[in-house]
Design an enzyme around this catalytic site. Sequence first.
Site, PDB file in Angstrom:
ATOM      1  NE  ARG A 169      55.814 -23.548 -92.848  1.00 18.06           N
ATOM      2  CZ  ARG A 169      55.636 -22.217 -93.395  1.00 18.06           C
ATOM      3  NH1 ARG A 169      56.295 -22.178 -94.560  1.00 18.06           N
ATOM      4  NH2 ARG A 169      55.406 -21.267 -92.745  1.00 18.06           N
ATOM      5  CG  ASN A 201      64.152 -20.516 -90.438  1.00 13.06           C
ATOM      6  OD1 ASN A 201      65.144 -19.890 -89.760  1.00 13.06           O
ATOM      7  ND2 ASN A 201      63.187 -20.116 -91.186  1.00 13.06           N
ATOM      8  CB  CYS A 226      67.021 -14.148 -89.559  1.00  9.10           C
ATOM      9  SG  CYS A 226      65.319 -14.138 -88.965  1.00  9.10           S
ATOM     10  CG  HIS A 271      62.914 -17.290 -85.549  1.00 12.54           C
ATOM     11  ND1 HIS A 271      62.391 -18.374 -86.436  1.00 12.54           N
ATOM     12  CD2 HIS A 271      63.444 -16.325 -86.562  1.00 12.54           C
ATOM     13  CE1 HIS A 271      62.441 -17.882 -87.844  1.00 12.54           C
ATOM     14  NE2 HIS A 271      63.026 -16.861 -87.748  1.00 12.54           N
ATOM     15  CE1 TYR A 276      58.999 -17.243 -86.677  1.00 14.25           C
ATOM     16  CE2 TYR A 276      60.096 -14.950 -86.925  1.00 14.25           C
ATOM     17  CZ  TYR A 276      59.728 -16.380 -87.197  1.00 14.25           C
ATOM     18  OH  TYR A 276      59.814 -16.817 -88.605  1.00 14.25           O
TER      19      TYR A 276
END
Length: 421
Positions: A90, A144, A164, A194, A244
């Site tokens: 990440r 995700n 989500c 998102h 987002y």
Amino acid sequence: MKLAVVGGGSTYTPELIDGFARLRDTLPVEELVLVDPAPERLELVGGLARRIFAKQGHPGRIVTTDDLDAGVEGADAVLLQLRVGGQAAREQDETWPLECGCVGQETTGAGGLAKALRTVPVVLDIAERVRRTNPNAWIIDFTNPVGIVTRALLQAGHRAVGLCNVAIGFQRRFAGMLGVAPADVHLDHVGLNHLTWETGVRLGGPEGDNVLPKLLAEHGDALADDLRLPRDIIDRLGVVPSYYLRYYYAHDEVVRELRTKPSRAAEVAEMERELLKMYGDPALDEKPALLAKRGGAYYSEAAVDLAAALLGGGGSPYQVVNTYNKGTLPFLPDDAVIEVQAAVGPHGPTPMPVQAVDPLYAGLMANVTAYEDLALEAALRGGRDRVFRTLLSHPLVGQYEYADGLTDQLIAHNREHLAWA
């Protein structure tokens, strides 16, 4: 009832356990299996999970294992919350795209594509092993990028629903502003994972009065602060975008910010170290307050609600989920995965009708759906050219020079996770 959580060693898991414990009348779990390849984390998380159940008087049994096949065998539902490559991957997703002047984020743009390429093959392998032991099990995906992962699962014929926490977060926020119970708030929630907008907020159910104009008039400043967007933009849109959307509506501003502060991955990694120390305390028998800063607010309640509805034990009749479009949004293919309110029951989710979508939002949704088509193809088949085409299609990249450079960076940083590379 048996449930399995793949990625059960996650620091998120006590949030989920707390929901199972508090909502046991909604979802009466007899056996909960936490599956994770990291035995040290699993021991810490599993110990706290058992103490939470014991404190709240839950009679269910919690089992921990690193054996995936044994863990999912006979499960009625399997929850996926894994992170391939961990926080280290990440960290890369959030940093190398910035070198090209593009947003570095773990679920969208170049970083989101990297995560999809690492994740889809692993999730499909897990799902096939679930199908071998229990072909009727439901797979609830919280991994995700949810839209792409859920589409991969559905395309492969699995009984899967994506989940989500954005929608339930808005529901709770709006309920607090209105002074009503969350169950009384029904969202006109539309988009892709998102990439969503709240186009209406209704009291009492899908046919209730739309109080979104009232919310914007009386609480617009607070909502704008939450979203980190100017109040006048929210007023001009007349809807509440997911946070987002800031990556799209204020891309260059976000890039400048990200270049001047530590990555979110670095913050979360430090938080996880603290949480794991806490989880090792034998006196701790509830989720610590620090966990709220980790993210995933209300995840447990959304997961319990969805699992209960799918397994026939209750749950809310209408829930926001990720599932096949099937004509709900006529400007997208039927097999696109959308995030909308759906009627959920043992046969799965059925999207509810959606009012005509403003071209301002429909156009971006169509663009990102095309990107997700290409992303899934790249995840399934590999190849530099597929990665390049996918990046070129993304509205946060969109230039061939950027797409070329990002392709090389993506492959270089993820080679160990990409069989074809």
